[in-house]
Design a protein around this motif. Structure first.
Motif, PDB file in Angstrom:
ATOM      1  N   GLU B 306      91.134 -21.791 -17.460  1.00  0.00           N
ATOM      2  CA  GLU B 306      92.582 -22.041 -17.555  1.00  0.00           C
ATOM      3  C   GLU B 306      93.036 -22.959 -16.433  1.00  0.00           C
ATOM      4  O   GLU B 306      93.853 -23.861 -16.636  1.00  0.00           O
ATOM      5  N   LEU B 307      92.458 -22.703 -15.227  1.00  0.00           N
ATOM      6  CA  LEU B 307      92.897 -23.478 -14.062  1.00  0.00           C
ATOM      7  C   LEU B 307      92.634 -24.960 -14.262  1.00  0.00           C
ATOM      8  O   LEU B 307      93.530 -25.799 -14.110  1.00  0.00           O
ATOM      9  N   ASN B 317      93.267 -36.098 -12.408  1.00  0.00           N
ATOM     10  CA  ASN B 317      91.965 -36.696 -12.724  1.00  0.00           C
ATOM     11  C   ASN B 317      90.856 -35.815 -12.154  1.00  0.00           C
ATOM     12  O   ASN B 317      91.117 -34.817 -11.468  1.00  0.00           O
ATOM     13  N   SER B 318      89.568 -36.187 -12.388  1.00  0.00           N
ATOM     14  CA  SER B 318      88.469 -35.291 -12.012  1.00  0.00           C
ATOM     15  C   SER B 318      88.404 -35.098 -10.498  1.00  0.00           C
ATOM     16  O   SER B 318      88.090 -34.012 -10.022  1.00  0.00           O
ATOM     17  N   TRP B 319      88.697 -36.154  -9.769  1.00  0.00           N
ATOM     18  CA  TRP B 319      88.661 -36.024  -8.308  1.00  0.00           C
ATOM     19  C   TRP B 319      89.693 -35.018  -7.832  1.00  0.00           C
ATOM     20  O   TRP B 319      89.412 -34.165  -6.989  1.00  0.00           O
ATOM     21  N   GLN B 320      90.889 -35.071  -8.413  1.00  0.00           N
ATOM     22  CA  GLN B 320      91.947 -34.145  -8.003  1.00  0.00           C
ATOM     23  C   GLN B 320      91.568 -32.711  -8.375  1.00  0.00           C
ATOM     24  O   GLN B 320      91.828 -31.779  -7.622  1.00  0.00           O
ATOM     25  N   VAL B 321      90.961 -32.555  -9.558  1.00  0.00           N
ATOM     26  CA  VAL B 321      90.519 -31.219  -9.964  1.00  0.00           C
ATOM     27  C   VAL B 321      89.489 -30.691  -8.973  1.00  0.00           C
ATOM     28  O   VAL B 321      89.559 -29.545  -8.512  1.00  0.00           O
ATOM     29  N   PHE B 322      88.558 -31.580  -8.612  1.00  0.00           N
ATOM     30  CA  PHE B 322      87.504 -31.162  -7.679  1.00  0.00           C
ATOM     31  C   PHE B 322      88.104 -30.766  -6.328  1.00  0.00           C
ATOM     32  O   PHE B 322      87.780 -29.730  -5.768  1.00  0.00           O
ATOM     33  N   SER B 324      91.275 -29.979  -5.501  1.00  0.00           N
ATOM     34  CA  SER B 324      92.292 -28.938  -5.415  1.00  0.00           C
ATOM     35  C   SER B 324      91.884 -27.622  -6.057  1.00  0.00           C
ATOM     36  O   SER B 324      92.478 -26.583  -5.779  1.00  0.00           O
ATOM     37  N   ILE B 325      90.910 -27.652  -6.940  1.00  0.00           N
ATOM     38  CA  ILE B 325      90.527 -26.400  -7.607  1.00  0.00           C
ATOM     39  C   ILE B 325      89.081 -26.016  -7.321  1.00  0.00           C
ATOM     40  O   ILE B 325      88.808 -24.964  -6.754  1.00  0.00           O
ATOM     41  N   LEU B 331      84.642 -22.864  -1.739  1.00  0.00           N
ATOM     42  CA  LEU B 331      84.693 -22.570  -0.298  1.00  0.00           C
ATOM     43  C   LEU B 331      85.075 -21.117  -0.067  1.00  0.00           C
ATOM     44  O   LEU B 331      84.515 -20.447   0.798  1.00  0.00           O
ATOM     45  N   HIS B 332      86.018 -20.656  -0.878  1.00  0.00           N
ATOM     46  CA  HIS B 332      86.466 -19.284  -0.713  1.00  0.00           C
ATOM     47  C   HIS B 332      85.324 -18.303  -0.950  1.00  0.00           C
ATOM     48  O   HIS B 332      85.120 -17.365  -0.195  1.00  0.00           O
TER      49      HIS B 332
END
Lengths: 406, 427
Positions: B306-307, B317-322, B324-325, B331-332
């Motif tokens: 969903e995210l 775009n894919s970079w932003q998805v990578f 920010s999501i 990392l978490h």
């Protein structure tokens, strides 16, 4: 820790133990360490002969294998549970003496001194003049190998002609320059000294002195030229063997442990000789070397020191050394065994005998090795920092002569 | 004889334990007594020519004195604590008496007895002993049982930190520590990032034969690390196949002509400081990536669809998805393992040791004097000092400092990565 566990084990098996320990033990247990798996067959034969020679005693002898080159650290880690009798290379002697692991040969020392070559006896003698080990072999030093298809015996007498001849053929002369044991040969050959001082722990070293006939700086600049020669390659034992096999190396300095490979690869053109001379300060000086011996020691903490001495003496007697040569091609230290024609005709042993006048018994404190190896590596790399040669030597000597507790 | 009572209730177990502790203390007393000097009687041997045996005096063994001194002190402390507990007016289970209690309400303590004893015997006692060695002169000139060693206070630490003195250790320590930290950070991050990129590449929707690629890397992981390392070491050795090929193809001569290597004979992949460090990092990357890739794969498959879908609908775009999501999610989840990976790498003995043992000779003369090399981590230096030089005192000092570095790093990093607030981010 051991005593703690022993205590617990004893408590657990108290009732069982009590009955057994009072029994008189019928056989004498002895543990002996030899240097290599290939020595085990020889040792088994020695044990058989030893038992046959002492029919009135019942020995229970167990053979183990510990590399002779670093057996001292194994022994000193827990000397009370180390083997009763062990073979070691003479460079381990000093550590073993400091650690108090060696039993002085209190019985029959004179016979051992008379039967073996003076150099091997010297190697087995402690700073107090007592004999601390039995000489077993006298072939653990280094000498020159060459392929007579490329190198004539005349060429093999000087390092410069060797290097030129190799370079003309597009081949190499190998020398383990960054190995402190070999690097010694250049400095000692030029008359400079490096040895154990009277305290038995630290080293004396004149490599950086300015008042010797040939100075360390002159030796070092010769070495930098040698290392930069197109015919020179730095090669440890593995690299030497690899170079032999692919044909890139036509001459090199190594020891008997590589003799069989060289003989096999080079066939009839395999030849061995004493080390060559090299040119320093306009003169040709003979390269020196460390002689090397394998010695058999008796653990001072052995519960059966007397029997252990009997076994060690038997392991290094004439017959055992002849067997050792026959089975392992290892050169004897026993004078009579060394004189045998088949021993003398072995090229490697003949080369060692020829090098012997220029060979020193190794009496070196532990701080020598890393400091000298670093200098050797700097030479191989061509002194990349452009450091003043005297400074390099001063640093090196500071390392070699550093107090051993740092 | 009646056992003492406190407030009318029998405390058999407590008093028995106290007696056992005092008995143990008394057994250790002969050693504990000599702890202040670590022994004074040097070993002496007299040869008995009739029995043909050595007769030894009753010599002191400094190491046993230290060890059993520590045991004795621990027992003394425990005995005093026990005594205090027994004499203090305390709370006891009213209905159960004496030893029965250990099978009843206190059964958890009975169960824990052996594990705790094990931890004390195999961990705490050796640890305290090893730490104490840092304050003695236990080295190759003071090896037991022939020689004695004794307390020297903080001398060994001074040797390491006194920059004004011409101490080789003071020269070597900051360099080894620096490389250890550089190594730990670079090795951990390179494997981590490489693993994630590899996992994303394999998981990409246009990648075909995903299971095949994954299996390839699984196989690389299934081979024991030391086997791969020794193999690679032989490949890159001065007489190894890579060197032979480079020589044949003229790479070696070209590198020599531009001055990148000191001799025209070999490329010193693992024998020259400027080559060995990057090579070791590279080889570690190659060995470590498959493992990180597997971990990252598992997590990537877990990212809620969903995210990412919502983000795409919003026009990311894919970079932003990578950025920010995917990355924050990864990392978490892997943050704590990143920290433990860092600590593991600080103590990554295998890679460094197997690649540099017997091959690498330092050209730094002061480091050579301290028995260290440019590629040594603190832990391999420590090993060299104990195994090659029997320098237990300095090894102990370095061991203590390694512990300090690791614990500091763990505390700081864990505090940041798993701090409050972040915990809630994805729930």
């Amino acid at each position: 820790m051991k005593r703690f566990w022993a205590l617990i084990l004893c408590l657990i098996t108290l009732s069982g133990c009590r009955a057994n320990t009072v029994e008189e033990h019928a056989s004498t247990p002895l543990r002996v360490w030899v240097g290599d798996n290939a020595d085990v067959a020889w040792m088994e034969q020695v044990v058989r002969d030893f038992s046959a020679a002492n029919p009135d005693r019942n020995y229970d002898i167990q053979i183990g294998v510990q590399n002779e080159g670093d057996v001292a650290k194994v022994i000193l880690a827990d000397v009370e549970s180390a083997a009763d009798v062990f073979t070691f290379a003479d460079d381990q002697m000093n550590s073993l003496l400091i650690g108090g692991a060696l039993m002085p040969i209190v019985e029959g020392a004179e016979a051992v001194r008379n039967a073996n070559t003076p150099e091997s006896v010297e190697a087995a003698t402690g700073p107090d003049g007592q004999l601390y080990a039995y000489p077993a072999t006298a072939d653990n030093g280094y000498f020159m190998f060459y392929n007579s298809a490329y190198i004539t015996p005349g060429d093999a007498s000087t390092l410069e002609s060797l290097l030129d001849r190799a370079a003309e053929n597009g081949r190499k002369v190998a020398f383990p320059m960054s190995n402190a044991w070999y690097l010694y040969s250049f400095f000692r050959g030029a008359g400079l000294e490096m040895r154990l001082s009277a305290d038995g722990v630290t080293n004396l070293c004149t490599w950086n002195a300015a008042d010797t006939p040939i100075t360390g700086v002159q030796v070092l600049s010769s070495l930098l030229e040698i290392a930069a020669h197109p015919g020179f390659v730095e090669a440890d034992s593995d690299a030497f063997v690899a170079g032999l096999k692919d044909g890139s190396i036509v001459a090199g300095v190594s020891g008997t442990w590589n003799a069989s490979v060289a003989a096999q690869v080079w066939g009839d053109s395999y030849a061995a000789a004493k080390l060559p001379t090299y040119r320093v300060d306009g003169q040709n000086v003979q390269m020196a070397s460390f002689s090397g011996f394998k010695l058999v020691g008796v653990n001072a903490y052995s519960d059966h020191a007397g029997d252990a001495m009997d076994l060690a003496a038997f392991m290094t007697a004439y017959e055992a050394q002849v067997d050792r040569f026959t089975m392992r091609r290892q050169g004897p230290s026993n004078v009579a065994a060394l004189a045998a024609p088949e021993v003398q005709s072995e090229p490697a042993i003949a080369a060692i005998v020829a090098q012997a006048p220029y060979a020193d018994v190794q009496r070196v404190g532990s701080k020598y090795w890393d400091a000298a190896a670093a200098l050797g590596k700097i030479i191989v790399n061509g002194n990349p920092g452009g450091t003043d040669l005297q400074t390099l030597l001063d640093n090196c000597v500071a390392g070699i002569t550093a107090p051993a507790d740092q | 004889m009646r056992l003492p009572r406190t407030k009318g209730r029998v405390r058999w177990g407590g008093w028995l334990l106290l007696i056992a502790e005092i008995a143990g203390f008394l057994l250790c007393w002969p050693y504990l007594r000599k702890l202040p000097t670590l022994g004074t009687v040097q070993a002496q041997r007299i040869w008995d020519p009739v029995a043909r045996k050595n007769v030894w005096n009753d010599y002191d063994n400094s190491f046993l004195i230290l060890l059993f001194g520590v045991v004795g002190l621990l027992l003394l402390g425990m005995a005093l604590f026990q005594l205090w507990r027994l004499l203090r007016p305390g709370r006891i289970h009213p209905s159960v008496r004496g030893l029965e209690r250990w099978l009843g309400p206190d059964f958890h303590r009975t169960l824990l007895f052996l594990p705790v004893l094990g931890v004390v015997v195999v961990m705490i006692i050796p640890l305290i002993t090893m730490i104490l060695i840092a304050f003695t002169n236990y080295d190759r000139n003071h090896l037991v049982p022939t020689n004695l060693f004794t307390w020297v206070g903080l001398d060994n630490f001074r040797l390491l930190t006194d920059l004004t003195a011409s101490s080789a250790f003071a020269h070597a320590f900051p360099r080894v520590l620096g490389w250890t930290l550089v190594w730990a950070v670079t090795a951990t991050l390179s494997c981590y990032i490489g693993g994630i990129l590899m996992a994303m590449l394999i998981n990409h929707r246009r990648t075909v034969c995903k299971p095949f690629w994954r299996t390839c890397f699984m196989i690389a992981m299934a081979v024991p690390q030391f086997v791969s390392l020794l193999l690679v070491r032989n490949l890159f050795a001065d007489v190894g196949i890579i060197n032979t090929l480079c020589k044949q193809w003229g790479v070696t001569d070209w590198l020599y002509s531009i001055g990148a290597i000191p001799t025209a004979n070999v490329i010193p992949f693992l024998t020259h400081p400027t080559w060995a460090r990057p090579m070791i990092l590279l080889i570690n990357f190659w060995v470590g990536v498959p493992y990180q890739m597997l971990i990252a794969t598992g997590i990537l498959l877990n990212i809620p669809h969903e995210l990412t879908e919502a983000a795409r609908i919003d026009g990311a775009n894919s970079w932003q998805v990578f950025r920010s999501i995917t990355m924050p999610y990864l990392l978490h989840i892997t943050g704590p393992s990143l920290v433990s990976g860092m600590v593991t790498n600080i103590n990554n003995f295998n890679v460094i040791w197997l690649l540099s043992r017997d091959v690498y000779v330092t050209t730094d003369q002061l480091m050579a004097q301290a028995g260290a090399t440019e590629v040594d981590l603190l832990v391999t230096w420590l090993y060299r000092l104990t195994q090659d030089q029997s320098n237990y005192k300095m090894a102990s000092v370095i061991g203590i400092l390694v512990f300090a570095v690791c614990s500091l790093l763990t505390l700081v990093a864990f505090g940041r990565l798993t701090g409050r607030g972040r915990e809630e981010a994805f729930h």
